[in-house]
Motif scaffolding. Structure first.
Motif, mmCIF file in Angstrom:
data_model
loop_
_atom_site.group_PDB
_atom_site.id
_atom_site.type_symbol
_atom_site.label_atom_id
_atom_site.label_comp_id
_atom_site.label_asym_id
_atom_site.label_seq_id
_atom_site.Cartn_x
_atom_site.Cartn_y
_atom_site.Cartn_z
ATOM 1 N N LYS A 1 5.600 -15.892 50.402
ATOM 2 C CA LYS A 1 4.771 -14.916 51.104
ATOM 3 C C LYS A 1 3.940 -14.144 50.090
ATOM 4 O O LYS A 1 4.453 -13.624 49.114
ATOM 5 C CB LYS A 1 5.645 -13.950 51.899
ATOM 6 N N GLU A 2 2.652 -14.084 50.318
ATOM 7 C CA GLU A 2 1.745 -13.418 49.391
ATOM 8 C C GLU A 2 1.674 -11.938 49.667
ATOM 9 O O GLU A 2 2.098 -11.440 50.638
ATOM 10 C CB GLU A 2 0.386 -14.071 49.479
ATOM 11 N N LEU B 1 8.287 -21.863 50.915
ATOM 12 C CA LEU B 1 7.174 -21.026 51.369
ATOM 13 C C LEU B 1 7.231 -19.707 50.623
ATOM 14 O O LEU B 1 8.309 -19.106 50.524
ATOM 15 C CB LEU B 1 7.271 -20.783 52.869
ATOM 16 N N SER C 1 2.116 -19.576 51.211
ATOM 17 C CA SER C 1 1.767 -20.866 50.619
ATOM 18 C C SER C 1 2.921 -21.804 50.962
ATOM 19 O O SER C 1 4.062 -21.370 51.106
ATOM 20 C CB SER C 1 1.595 -20.747 49.110
ATOM 21 N N VAL C 2 2.630 -23.088 51.103
ATOM 22 C CA VAL C 2 3.641 -24.058 51.518
ATOM 23 C C VAL C 2 3.667 -25.205 50.520
ATOM 24 O O VAL C 2 2.630 -25.826 50.256
ATOM 25 C CB VAL C 2 3.341 -24.607 52.938
ATOM 26 N N ASP C 3 4.848 -25.480 49.971
ATOM 27 C CA ASP C 3 5.025 -26.617 49.060
ATOM 28 C C ASP C 3 6.221 -27.440 49.513
ATOM 29 O O ASP C 3 7.221 -26.898 50.001
ATOM 30 C CB ASP C 3 5.300 -26.128 47.629
ATOM 31 N N TYR D 1 2.648 -21.237 59.119
ATOM 32 C CA TYR D 1 2.895 -20.206 58.113
ATOM 33 C C TYR D 1 1.681 -19.788 57.279
ATOM 34 O O TYR D 1 1.625 -18.655 56.824
ATOM 35 C CB TYR D 1 4.043 -20.629 57.188
ATOM 36 N N GLU D 2 0.734 -20.669 57.041
ATOM 37 C CA GLU D 2 -0.417 -20.268 56.226
ATOM 38 C C GLU D 2 -1.203 -19.113 56.848
ATOM 39 O O GLU D 2 -1.591 -18.194 56.131
ATOM 40 C CB GLU D 2 -1.299 -21.477 55.903
ATOM 41 N N GLN E 1 2.433 -25.883 57.677
ATOM 42 C CA GLN E 1 1.196 -25.233 57.224
ATOM 43 C C GLN E 1 0.528 -24.459 58.357
ATOM 44 O O GLN E 1 0.111 -23.315 58.180
ATOM 45 C CB GLN E 1 0.203 -26.280 56.694
ATOM 46 N N ARG E 2 0.394 -25.097 59.508
ATOM 47 C CA ARG E 2 -0.269 -24.473 60.667
ATOM 48 C C ARG E 2 0.457 -23.206 61.101
ATOM 49 O O ARG E 2 -0.159 -22.217 61.494
ATOM 50 C CB ARG E 2 -0.322 -25.474 61.820
#
Length: 188
Positions: free
Chosen positions: A187-188, A185, A153-155, A147-148, A144-145
């Motif tokens: 990417k938005e 992950l 988004s991370v699942d 890639y966010e 999370q740290r």
């Protein structure tokens, strides 16, 4: 387009008749040649082009640009030439990279991935006071740290205990648990 050969073989198949004894002719053309054909029989042609299977008329030559080699594509990546992909599967790179260089690697992957693209990331996490990598421990909050802030988004897709299949080196360091986790992950 990248899978097409630089040299294209064309064949003209003579009309079928009971008294015909002619053999098939083959013409070869490359993007650098000026002559349009040479006669020979080719059993290893990569592509067959003909206006009609029964036509004896000459077949037009097809000129294609040379596809880039793997080395050329790798050099383009190193030079920073822009290209992007829809998906990336990281099955061991992130955990092999020292934790202090992970942000650099995550930025590279983010730049390679198109908006809407997906990254599958396989990570391991374990008690770092019991053992030292590589593979280095990678926890959910680390993913999370990294890639966010880059717009992902991370699942967690799945996780499982893998101490029984861990390398003898990792077990010899005193590890009692190693969890393998698969992250998706987007990417938005």
């Amino acid at each position: 387009q990248r899978l097409l050969p630089q040299t294209v073989h064309t064949h003209s198949i003579p009309p079928s008749s009971s008294s015909s004894t002619s053999s098939s002719s083959s013409s070869t053309s490359t993007s650098s040649s000026t002559s349009s054909s040479t006669s020979s029989t080719s059993s290893s042609s990569l592509s067959t082009l003909s206006s009609s299977p029964h036509s004896s008329a000459p077949t037009p030559s097809l000129h294609l640009p040379s596809p880039p080699s793997v080395q050329e594509e790798a050099l383009a990546l190193i030079r920073g030439d822009p290209f992007q992909v829809d998906g990336i599967w990281d099955r061991g790179s992130m955990v092999a990279i020292p934790p202090g260089r992970r942000a650099e690697y995550a930025s590279l992957l983010a730049a390679l991935l198109r908006p809407g693209g997906r990254l599958l990331l396989l990570g391991l996490h374990y008690n770092e006071t019991q053992a030292q990598g590589p593979p280095h421990s990678l926890r959910y909050h680390d993913v999370q740290r990294l890639y966010e802030p880059l717009g992902f988004s991370v699942d967690v897709v799945a996780s499982r205990e893998v101490i029984d299949s861990a390398s003898p080196r990792m077990r010899a360091q005193g590890l009692t648990s190693i969890t393998e986790a698969l992250y998706l992950l987007k990417k938005e």
